[in-house]
Design an enzyme around this catalytic site. Sequence first.
Site, PDB file in Angstrom:
ATOM      1  N   ILE A 159       0.840  -1.207   0.000  1.00 38.58           N
ATOM      2  CA  ILE A 159       0.000   0.000   0.000  1.00 38.58           C
ATOM      3  C   ILE A 159       0.870   1.249   0.000  1.00 38.58           C
ATOM      4  O   ILE A 159       0.605   2.195  -0.752  1.00 38.58           O
ATOM      5  CB  ILE A 159      -0.985  -0.020   1.191  1.00 38.58           C
ATOM      6  CG1 ILE A 159      -1.940  -1.220   1.049  1.00 38.58           C
ATOM      7  CG2 ILE A 159      -1.779   1.281   1.260  1.00 38.58           C
ATOM      8  CD1 ILE A 159      -2.869  -1.452   2.240  1.00 38.58           C
ATOM      9  N   ALA A 238      -3.859   3.403   8.084  1.00 41.99           N
ATOM     10  CA  ALA A 238      -3.350   2.098   8.538  1.00 41.99           C
ATOM     11  C   ALA A 238      -4.225   1.577   9.678  1.00 41.99           C
ATOM     12  O   ALA A 238      -5.199   0.848   9.434  1.00 41.99           O
ATOM     13  CB  ALA A 238      -1.894   2.223   8.944  1.00 41.99           C
ATOM     14  N   ARG A 239      -3.900   1.965  10.885  1.00 44.89           N
ATOM     15  CA  ARG A 239      -4.707   1.593  12.044  1.00 44.89           C
ATOM     16  C   ARG A 239      -4.622   2.713  13.070  1.00 44.89           C
ATOM     17  O   ARG A 239      -3.552   3.325  13.246  1.00 44.89           O
ATOM     18  CB  ARG A 239      -4.193   0.292  12.673  1.00 44.89           C
ATOM     19  CG  ARG A 239      -4.588  -0.969  11.928  1.00 44.89           C
ATOM     20  CD  ARG A 239      -6.099  -1.221  11.970  1.00 44.89           C
ATOM     21  NE  ARG A 239      -6.488  -2.458  11.350  1.00 44.89           N
ATOM     22  CZ  ARG A 239      -6.952  -2.575  10.091  1.00 44.89           C
ATOM     23  NH1 ARG A 239      -7.061  -1.508   9.329  1.00 44.89           N
ATOM     24  NH2 ARG A 239      -7.320  -3.747   9.629  1.00 44.89           N
ATOM     25  N   ASP A 263      -8.614   7.995   8.405  1.00 41.81           N
ATOM     26  CA  ASP A 263      -9.647   7.033   8.007  1.00 41.81           C
ATOM     27  C   ASP A 263      -9.843   5.972   9.086  1.00 41.81           C
ATOM     28  O   ASP A 263     -10.797   5.209   9.032  1.00 41.81           O
ATOM     29  CB  ASP A 263      -9.220   6.363   6.688  1.00 41.81           C
ATOM     30  CG  ASP A 263     -10.318   5.482   6.097  1.00 41.81           C
ATOM     31  OD1 ASP A 263     -11.494   5.930   6.094  1.00 41.81           O
ATOM     32  OD2 ASP A 263     -10.027   4.365   5.637  1.00 41.81           O
ATOM     33  N   GLU A 268     -12.142   2.374  17.258  1.00 42.55           N
ATOM     34  CA  GLU A 268     -13.256   2.668  16.363  1.00 42.55           C
ATOM     35  C   GLU A 268     -14.355   1.611  16.479  1.00 42.55           C
ATOM     36  O   GLU A 268     -14.048   0.451  16.771  1.00 42.55           O
ATOM     37  CB  GLU A 268     -12.760   2.777  14.902  1.00 42.55           C
ATOM     38  CG  GLU A 268     -12.136   1.513  14.331  1.00 42.55           C
ATOM     39  CD  GLU A 268     -11.642   1.722  12.899  1.00 42.55           C
ATOM     40  OE1 GLU A 268     -10.837   2.642  12.665  1.00 42.55           O
ATOM     41  OE2 GLU A 268     -12.081   0.944  12.033  1.00 42.55           O
ATOM     42  N   HIS A 286     -13.359   4.818   8.087  1.00 45.26           N
ATOM     43  CA  HIS A 286     -12.687   3.579   7.659  1.00 45.26           C
ATOM     44  C   HIS A 286     -13.217   3.094   6.297  1.00 45.26           C
ATOM     45  O   HIS A 286     -13.763   1.993   6.184  1.00 45.26           O
ATOM     46  CB  HIS A 286     -12.842   2.478   8.717  1.00 45.26           C
ATOM     47  CG  HIS A 286     -11.770   1.430   8.618  1.00 45.26           C
ATOM     48  ND1 HIS A 286     -11.283   0.741   9.699  1.00 45.26           N
ATOM     49  CD2 HIS A 286     -11.093   0.935   7.552  1.00 45.26           C
ATOM     50  CE1 HIS A 286     -10.368  -0.130   9.314  1.00 45.26           C
ATOM     51  NE2 HIS A 286     -10.235  -0.028   8.004  1.00 45.26           N
ATOM     52  N   SER A 289     -10.957   0.426   2.002  1.00 47.70           N
ATOM     53  CA  SER A 289     -11.182  -0.630   1.001  1.00 47.70           C
ATOM     54  C   SER A 289     -12.602  -0.621   0.463  1.00 47.70           C
ATOM     55  O   SER A 289     -13.014  -1.573  -0.216  1.00 47.70           O
ATOM     56  CB  SER A 289     -10.878  -1.997   1.626  1.00 47.70           C
ATOM     57  OG  SER A 289     -11.774  -2.241   2.698  1.00 47.70           O
TER      58      SER A 289
END
Length: 320
Positions: A159, A238-239, A263, A268, A286, A289
């Site tokens: 990515i 990412a996270r 994002d 979350e 999020h 994708s």
Amino acid sequence: MSSPVLLITRRLPEAVMARAARDYTPRDNEADRAWSADELVERARGCDAILCAPGDPLGADAIERLPGSVRAIATFSVGYEHVDVRAAGARGIAVFNTPGVLTDATAEIALLLMLGAARRAWEGQSMLRAGRWDGWRPTQLLGRTLAGKRLGIVGLGRIGRAVAARARPFGLEVHYHGRRRLPSKLEDGASWHETAGDLLAISDVLSLHCPATPETHHLLDATRIERLPADAIVINTARGAVVDDDALIAALRSRRIAAAGLDVYEGEPDLDPRYLELDNAYLLPHLGSATIETRNAMGFLALDNLDAFFAGAEPPARVV
Ligand code: DGY
């Protein structure tokens, strides 16, 4: 022979559900409501495998309580921090993920966040929709130009490289930090920095692309934020756990950095509510994708993994 019983923890795209129904005996989550660990364990009774998703509570405690019938867990995601792979391995439960198929979609969202944060897109939208736009003004909502700036990527994996490839045509100069320097073909002209701190010191735009692990937990903390250039922009697809929210929120509030495009969030969907008060935070729920093509591909890869496993072949994306 009857088909394996598959617990599907969230509603998946129609084409994926149809294929699952063709090849498995699915037990799905019609309400598409996030299950607690207790519910998940209870519903897994009599199941051969679980097709789970980010956020599902499959920590060590839940995995240890899964019925003995469960032999495999396929997550509908590349990230698998929600599954305790060590506990799964200890019980002989195979774990699969979906790398590769969401690279483009996630890179696109990173670019959207970069542009949105740099150009104050949310503030512009809000002004317009609230009827507060009184016309063009030379000093209205001035953002930052990306061209000519240095983009620092933490984690130049699939990515990260897809982000770099999209950022170069925008005129950004690419730098990166990773545990190891990559071969020059993969670097594609990007400059390596041995430490995250060194990378941050030159990152006008910082984009995070590392997995959430104990080593990357709160990697972007107050000390590292202090190393960023003034007016830096921070992007996270990412996270959430990679960022210390207290530190980032303080830096956004004080304008120590210009903006953030996020994002993903720690804890979350319960993101830190202080982000919502910041007009220099460009926020998405999020969506990395979230394209039809990508979500189908993720579902098909998750099923490919399970198909191979139950056929006694090597699954394409095995974690343990
Ligand atoms: C993943 O696959 O890990 C993504 O975060 C889902 O968008």
